[in-house]
Design a protein around this motif. Sequence first.
Motif, short mmCIF file in Angstrom:
data_model
loop_
_atom_site.label_atom_id
_atom_site.label_comp_id
_atom_site.label_asym_id
_atom_site.label_seq_id
_atom_site.Cartn_x
_atom_site.Cartn_y
_atom_site.Cartn_z
N THR A 61 -67.10 -24.37 15.91
CA THR A 61 -67.51 -23.26 13.92
C THR A 61 -66.66 -21.74 15.03
OG1 THR A 61 -69.56 -22.93 15.01
CG2 THR A 61 -69.19 -24.21 13.59
N ILE A 62 -67.32 -21.78 16.07
CA ILE A 62 -66.68 -20.12 16.71
C ILE A 62 -65.27 -19.85 17.32
CG2 ILE A 62 -67.44 -18.29 18.46
CD1 ILE A 62 -70.41 -19.21 17.83
N ARG A 63 -64.69 -18.93 16.86
CA ARG A 63 -63.04 -19.15 17.10
C ARG A 63 -62.52 -17.60 17.24
NH1 ARG A 63 -63.98 -22.81 19.46
NH2 ARG A 63 -63.21 -24.91 19.93
N PRO A 64 -62.23 -17.17 18.62
CA PRO A 64 -62.18 -17.57 19.45
C PRO A 64 -63.20 -18.16 20.38
CG PRO A 64 -61.07 -14.67 20.07
CD PRO A 64 -62.06 -15.78 18.63
N TYR A 65 -62.53 -18.68 21.50
CA TYR A 65 -63.76 -18.66 22.81
C TYR A 65 -64.33 -17.76 23.18
CZ TYR A 65 -62.16 -23.95 22.69
OH TYR A 65 -61.78 -25.21 22.43
N GLN A 66 -65.62 -17.95 23.70
CA GLN A 66 -66.60 -17.40 23.95
C GLN A 66 -66.87 -17.81 26.19
OE1 GLN A 66 -69.68 -15.60 20.84
NE2 GLN A 66 -68.36 -14.57 19.96
N LYS A 67 -67.69 -16.35 26.09
CA LYS A 67 -68.02 -17.26 27.24
C LYS A 67 -69.24 -15.43 27.31
CE LYS A 67 -63.08 -16.25 29.67
NZ LYS A 67 -62.72 -16.52 29.98
N ALA A 68 -70.46 -16.65 28.75
CA ALA A 68 -71.11 -15.79 29.39
C ALA A 68 -70.80 -14.74 29.99
CB ALA A 68 -72.02 -16.92 29.60
N LYS A 69 -71.18 -13.82 30.17
CA LYS A 69 -70.37 -12.51 30.85
C LYS A 69 -72.31 -12.22 31.45
CE LYS A 69 -69.08 -7.52 30.20
NZ LYS A 69 -68.86 -6.41 29.30
N TYR A 70 -72.31 -12.42 32.39
CA TYR A 70 -73.56 -11.73 33.54
C TYR A 70 -73.26 -10.94 34.88
CZ TYR A 70 -72.67 -15.79 35.53
OH TYR A 70 -72.27 -16.90 36.16
N ARG A 71 -75.02 -9.64 34.79
CA ARG A 71 -74.80 -9.65 36.18
C ARG A 71 -75.94 -9.39 36.88
NH1 ARG A 71 -73.61 -3.52 34.94
NH2 ARG A 71 -74.87 -2.89 33.45
N VAL A 72 -76.26 -9.47 37.80
CA VAL A 72 -77.64 -9.28 38.12
C VAL A 72 -77.87 -8.15 39.20
CG1 VAL A 72 -77.95 -11.94 38.96
CG2 VAL A 72 -76.80 -10.32 40.31
N ALA A 73 -78.88 -7.81 39.61
CA ALA A 73 -79.05 -6.40 40.34
C ALA A 73 -80.33 -6.65 41.56
CB ALA A 73 -79.57 -5.02 40.07
N PRO A 74 -79.22 -6.42 42.78
CA PRO A 74 -80.83 -6.69 43.61
C PRO A 74 -82.24 -5.71 43.92
CG PRO A 74 -78.63 -5.12 45.00
CD PRO A 74 -78.36 -5.64 43.37
N GLY A 76 -84.39 -2.89 43.95
CA GLY A 76 -84.41 -1.94 44.14
C GLY A 76 -82.43 -1.58 44.62
N GLY A 77 -81.40 -2.19 43.85
CA GLY A 77 -80.16 -1.66 43.88
C GLY A 77 -79.10 -1.52 42.13
N ALA A 78 -78.72 -1.68 41.72
CA ALA A 78 -77.74 -1.10 41.48
C ALA A 78 -76.98 -2.73 40.94
CB ALA A 78 -76.03 -0.04 41.71
N TYR A 79 -76.41 -2.59 40.06
CA TYR A 79 -75.89 -3.66 39.62
C TYR A 79 -75.07 -4.22 39.78
CZ TYR A 79 -79.49 -4.98 35.93
OH TYR A 79 -80.15 -5.06 34.78
N TYR A 80 -74.30 -5.09 40.37
CA TYR A 80 -72.78 -5.98 41.01
C TYR A 80 -72.16 -5.84 39.52
CZ TYR A 80 -76.01 -7.53 45.36
OH TYR A 80 -76.49 -7.82 46.38
N SER A 81 -71.30 -5.98 39.31
CA SER A 81 -69.78 -5.98 38.88
C SER A 81 -70.03 -7.47 38.16
CB SER A 81 -68.47 -6.50 39.52
OG SER A 81 -68.01 -5.28 40.23
N TRP A 82 -69.33 -7.59 36.88
CA TRP A 82 -69.80 -8.51 35.53
C TRP A 82 -69.37 -10.26 36.02
CZ3 TRP A 82 -73.14 -8.24 32.02
CH2 TRP A 82 -73.09 -6.59 31.19
N GLN A 83 -69.74 -11.03 35.50
CA GLN A 83 -69.43 -12.48 36.40
C GLN A 83 -68.78 -13.16 35.07
OE1 GLN A 83 -68.80 -14.30 38.83
NE2 GLN A 83 -67.78 -15.98 37.73
#
Length: 111
Positions: A61-74, A76-83
């Motif tokens: 029922t959803i087009r265009p296809y979608q993706k999980a966009k996620y990131r983590v931070a260690p 005490g640190g800043a976020y890494y790039s999006w995956q």
Amino acid sequence: SPVTDFAMRVSEGSVKYRVHVKGGNWLPYVTGYDINESKNGYAGNGKPIDAIEIYYNTPDTIRPYQKAKYRVAPLGGAYYSWQFDDEKSNGQDGYAGVFGREIGKVQVTIE
């Protein structure tokens, strides 16, 4: 405190996700969401997590296809790039995180 367990759900479509435990291995994929059900309700085993992999299955029922966009931070640190999902291109390695560095924060969106 480091993230030790992770659960997520979506309102449409489905997700599969797994975590990598610091000093250990990848745990099995999870497709459910129930913080009281350790087999398929959340990913984790109570030990610090250093990487997460998420894949979003777009419903018909959803087009265009979608993706999980996620990131983590260690811790005490800043976020890494999006995956995006489990992609391995454009500097992505298929998961978010760095083996050996405990995760302190997680951000996820579906786009």
